[in-house]
Design a protein around this motif. Structure first.
Motif, PDB file in Angstrom:
ATOM      1  N   GLU A 156      -4.514   2.268  -3.294  1.00 16.39           N
ATOM      2  CA  GLU A 156      -5.913   2.631  -3.069  1.00 16.39           C
ATOM      3  C   GLU A 156      -6.267   2.508  -1.588  1.00 16.39           C
ATOM      4  OE1 GLU A 156     -10.448   1.445  -4.572  1.00 16.39           O
ATOM      5  OE2 GLU A 156      -8.684   0.447  -5.430  1.00 16.39           O
ATOM      6  N   ALA A 157      -5.801   1.444  -0.938  1.00 16.64           N
ATOM      7  CA  ALA A 157      -6.091   1.253   0.483  1.00 16.64           C
ATOM      8  C   ALA A 157      -5.492   2.371   1.319  1.00 16.64           C
ATOM      9  CB  ALA A 157      -5.556  -0.107   0.940  1.00 16.64           C
ATOM     10  N   ALA A 158      -4.249   2.722   1.033  1.00 17.29           N
ATOM     11  CA  ALA A 158      -3.599   3.805   1.786  1.00 17.29           C
ATOM     12  C   ALA A 158      -4.310   5.133   1.553  1.00 17.29           C
ATOM     13  CB  ALA A 158      -2.131   3.900   1.387  1.00 17.29           C
ATOM     14  N   LEU A 159      -4.768   5.365   0.297  1.00 14.31           N
ATOM     15  CA  LEU A 159      -5.457   6.615  -0.027  1.00 14.31           C
ATOM     16  C   LEU A 159      -6.790   6.712   0.700  1.00 14.31           C
ATOM     17  CD1 LEU A 159      -5.431   9.208  -1.691  1.00 14.31           C
ATOM     18  CD2 LEU A 159      -6.479   7.925  -3.575  1.00 14.31           C
ATOM     19  N   LEU A 160      -7.503   5.595   0.821  1.00 14.87           N
ATOM     20  CA  LEU A 160      -8.779   5.598   1.535  1.00 14.87           C
ATOM     21  C   LEU A 160      -8.603   6.044   2.980  1.00 14.87           C
ATOM     22  CD1 LEU A 160     -10.437   2.314   0.201  1.00 14.87           C
ATOM     23  CD2 LEU A 160     -11.352   4.631  -0.033  1.00 14.87           C
ATOM     24  N   LEU A 161      -7.589   5.504   3.642  1.00 15.33           N
ATOM     25  CA  LEU A 161      -7.343   5.883   5.030  1.00 15.33           C
ATOM     26  C   LEU A 161      -6.882   7.336   5.132  1.00 15.33           C
ATOM     27  CD1 LEU A 161      -5.593   2.663   6.405  1.00 15.33           C
ATOM     28  CD2 LEU A 161      -7.922   3.426   6.835  1.00 15.33           C
ATOM     29  N   GLU A 162      -6.073   7.755   4.162  1.00 23.32           N
ATOM     30  CA  GLU A 162      -5.575   9.138   4.184  1.00 23.32           C
ATOM     31  C   GLU A 162      -6.724  10.126   4.000  1.00 23.32           C
ATOM     32  OE1 GLU A 162      -2.624  12.009   1.543  1.00 23.32           O
ATOM     33  OE2 GLU A 162      -2.420   9.819   1.408  1.00 23.32           O
ATOM     34  N   GLN A 163      -7.642   9.821   3.068  1.00 22.31           N
ATOM     35  CA  GLN A 163      -8.779  10.706   2.818  1.00 22.31           C
ATOM     36  C   GLN A 163      -9.701  10.789   4.032  1.00 22.31           C
ATOM     37  OE1 GLN A 163     -10.358   8.939  -0.742  1.00 22.31           O
ATOM     38  NE2 GLN A 163      -9.152  10.271  -2.094  1.00 22.31           N
ATOM     39  N   ALA A 164      -9.816   9.653   4.755  1.00 23.89           N
ATOM     40  CA  ALA A 164     -10.655   9.654   5.950  1.00 23.89           C
ATOM     41  C   ALA A 164      -9.948  10.290   7.137  1.00 23.89           C
ATOM     42  CB  ALA A 164     -11.057   8.212   6.292  1.00 23.89           C
ATOM     43  N   GLY A 165      -8.634  10.490   7.012  1.00 21.84           N
ATOM     44  CA  GLY A 165      -7.857  11.047   8.111  1.00 21.84           C
ATOM     45  C   GLY A 165      -7.652  10.068   9.245  1.00 21.84           C
ATOM     46  N   TRP A 166      -7.609   8.772   8.902  1.00 14.40           N
ATOM     47  CA  TRP A 166      -7.498   7.730   9.929  1.00 14.40           C
ATOM     48  C   TRP A 166      -6.078   7.180   9.990  1.00 14.40           C
ATOM     49  CZ3 TRP A 166     -12.483   4.214   9.431  1.00 14.40           C
ATOM     50  CH2 TRP A 166     -13.612   5.008   9.739  1.00 14.40           C
ATOM     51  N   ASP A 167      -5.625   6.928  11.197  1.00 15.06           N
ATOM     52  CA  ASP A 167      -4.317   6.313  11.440  1.00 15.06           C
ATOM     53  C   ASP A 167      -4.470   4.793  11.337  1.00 15.06           C
ATOM     54  OD1 ASP A 167      -1.937   5.344  12.345  1.00 15.06           O
ATOM     55  OD2 ASP A 167      -1.995   6.331  14.296  1.00 15.06           O
ATOM     56  N   PRO A 168      -3.735   4.116  10.427  1.00 18.55           N
ATOM     57  CA  PRO A 168      -3.869   2.659  10.317  1.00 18.55           C
ATOM     58  C   PRO A 168      -3.644   1.934  11.639  1.00 18.55           C
ATOM     59  CG  PRO A 168      -2.586   3.520   8.499  1.00 18.55           C
ATOM     60  CD  PRO A 168      -2.794   4.672   9.433  1.00 18.55           C
ATOM     61  N   ALA A 169      -2.751   2.489  12.483  1.00 11.82           N
ATOM     62  CA  ALA A 169      -2.467   1.823  13.755  1.00 11.82           C
ATOM     63  C   ALA A 169      -3.655   1.866  14.700  1.00 11.82           C
ATOM     64  CB  ALA A 169      -1.252   2.462  14.423  1.00 11.82           C
TER      65      ALA A 169
END
Length: 596
Positions: free
Chosen positions: A506-519
């Motif tokens: 879920e955490a990875a999907l949230l960032l992917e949907q926002a188009g944000w790079d975790p780094a």
């Protein structure tokens, strides 16, 4: 007609004039069965004047091709072994111990195994008595039915897996009679370590540990090709401490000096532990006797190669009580066991339960202990007793959720929780509550596990007599602030949470949907609304924004307004998720992103 030389059979000998003829007799018998010239025979006399030269001369009359050399004085096993390697003429060398013998058909089989041109061949042996009467076949792997096989060691992963499959030191080439080795490659691998290995009687292990770190093809022959004379290790009988130290010093030195990869090093040390098993600790403790210096040296080496510190301490405790009739410490000591640990040692500490009051904060404080318990290998099961909702943060652990306030007020709830924990049957109970609330002490008093550990102090909210009674439930107590894993003699654990796979996805999907790079995403925790209003935090985030960071606000619903105010200057580069996510997803997001 002479055939191409394919194998050198070399026998280094020293003070074994009574046994050497048997080894040579077996060699001549097997040489008669292979093509002439395909195998040579070489004997190196390590400076003995016991009639060995005469024995060699007598066998040369029967086999004129036999070559030999003689040192003027005893140069030690390592020098004699290397001399055989250097004097050998074939590409592959079989070093046969002067107290062993070749099994019938050994040379014919070995030449067949060399056809695919492996870098080394390892064979099983027949364990024999002192008169060389055959007993049972002896292989070298955890699986006693390990068939003949080829191991392709392409790198550290393959080598570690090979060592992990090996149950005896011979599988790591510690028994010279069971190994055939590519000569030139061995000498090149051993060259940097010759001086360090000199005198260890383990130069062959030093060399092969280096040999196998480069890609290698290793052939294992499950059929016994050697008759191995056992029961002639006088040092093991006369001085078990010295015998154990002989192996430990050499094995540790090889691991620390030759093997660069930590995983391979750990697997290599595991071979020694499986070979000797826990009996080595008992024998060395008894062999050290009342000599404290000897025991401390032995203990340090046992720990260095990975023997269980609890087992080492238990053997020491038993020896001090029963052999030395000494009193033992009433307090917990990370270096040794004390009276409070007797039950824990007897049960083997198979199950541990940790009482953790409160929510994410206390759980984070106790997380190094949970991590240390999980990674120690001493516990089959670890139970975390935590506040409701924390199960999302403890993937991989057994979890029992308990509301400490409801527990303290509701007797039926108390009985249910205690019943569940009694069914779990912990050998170790740790109360990780530094404030010593009543709930954890009630559990300890009800369960009375073999070892219960808590912070020093008395339970709060009860009269003095009951508090003192509950306090006596603990076999050991440590000052507040002491790392609990250190108090139990465990290596330091890591601080953090263990969100489950669903939360991580879920955490990875949230960032992917926002188009944000975790780094380039910063996770801002809203556990303390007052901290969110601090000007220094706003200034720090502004600096990160200038570096290209985006921000995600995490925490409880009560922090939503304060988080909004903090993140407002960053517009659509900030996302306030306070109160919107489960604790597991919060922890997973925090782990994925940078925290200020």
């Amino acid at each position: 007609m002479d055939h191409p030389l394919r194998l050198s059979l070399c026998i280094p000998t020293c003070d074994r004039v009574d046994l050497l003829p048997t080894a040579l007799e077996s060699a001549l018998r097997e040489l008669a069965l292979v093509p002439e010239g395909s195998v040579e025979l070489f004997v190196s006399n390590n400076g003995t004047l016991d009639g060995t030269d005469e024995v060699i001369a007598a066998f040369r009359e029967r086999f004129p091709a036999l070559r030999s050399s003689r040192f003027e004085r005893n140069m030690g096993f390592d020098a004699n072994y290397l001399h055989c390697m250097e004097q050998a003429r074939a590409e592959h060398v079989w070093i046969l111990g002067d107290d062993d013998a070749l099994a019938p058909g050994a040379l014919v089989r070995m030449l067949a195994e060399l056809e695919p041109d492996p870098d080394a061949v390892l064979c099983a042996v027949l364990a024999c008595d002192r008169q060389l009467r055959p007993g049972s076949a002896q292989g070298w792997f955890e699986d006693p039915r390990q068939p003949s096989a080829t191991f392709r060691l392409r790198g550290p992963g393959d080598l570690a897996a090979y060592y992990d499959a090996v149950a005896y030191q011979a599988g790591a080439f510690a028994f010279v009679s069971a190994a055939v080795i590519r000569r030139r490659r061995f000498l090149e691998a051993a060259a940097p370590w010759r001086e360090r290995a000199a005198g260890s009687a383990y130069v062959h292990v030093w060399g092969m540990a280096a040999f196998l770190q480069a890609p290698a093809v290793l052939r294992y022959v499950a059929d016994p090709l050697v008759l191995n004379r056992v029961g002639n290790d006088n040092l093991a009988v006369d001085d078990p401490w010295a015998r154990g130290m002989h192996d430990l010093r050499a094995w540790r030195a090889v691991a620390e000096n030759v093997i660069a990869d930590p995983g391979v090093r750990a697997s290599f040390c595991g071979v020694l532990r499986r070979n000797h098993q826990d009996a080595m600790v008992r024998k060395m403790r008894m062999g050290a006797g009342d000599d404290a210096r000897r025991w401390e040296e032995g203990r340090e080496h046992l720990l260095a190669v990975g023997f269980d510190p609890v087992w080492i301490a238990a053997c020491d405790l038993a020896y001090r009580i029963y052999a030395m009739d000494l009193g033992v410490s009433p307090r917990l000591d990370p270096q040794r066991l004390c009276v409070a640990d007797l039950g824990l040692a007897a049960l083997g500490a198979r199950r541990a339960a940790v009482w953790i009051p409160g929510g994410m904060g206390p759980l984070l404080e106790a997380s190094p202990l949970l991590d240390a318990l999980d990674r120690s290998g001493r516990f089959e099961r670890v139970l975390a007793v935590v506040a409701p909702g924390c199960d999302e943060l403890l993937d991989g652990f057994e979890v029992l959720e308990v509301d400490p306030v409801a527990f303290a007020r509701d007797r039926s709830r108390q009985q249910a929780v205690i019943g569940q924990m009694r069914a779990f049957a912990p050998g170790l109970l740790v109360n990780a509550d530094p404030s010593r609330g009543l709930a954890g002490d009630l559990v300890a008093a009800s369960l009375r596990p073999p070892l219960a550990l808590a912070f020093q102090g008395l339970p709060q909210g009860v009269d003095a007599d009951l508090a003192a009674t509950l306090d006596r439930s603990y076999g050991a107590k440590v000052p507040v602030g002491t790392p609990l894993e250190a108090a139990l003699g465990l290596p330091p654990g890591s601080r953090g949470f263990w969100p489950g796979p669903g939360a991580r996805e879920e955490a990875a999907l949230l960032l992917e949907q926002a188009g944000w790079d975790p780094a380039l995403t910063c996770a801002v925790r809203g556990d303390d609304p007052a901290l969110l209003a601090h000007p220094a935090l706003a200034e720090h985030l502004a600096g990160l924004a200038a570096e290209g960071f985006r921000f995600v606000g995490l925490g409880e619903r009560r922090a939503f307004t304060a988080m909004d105010a903090l993140l407002a200057p960053f517009g659509d580069r900030a996302l306030n998720l306070c109160g919107a996510l489960g604790q597991g997803t919060v922890a997973a997001l925090a782990a994925l992103c940078r925290e200020p």
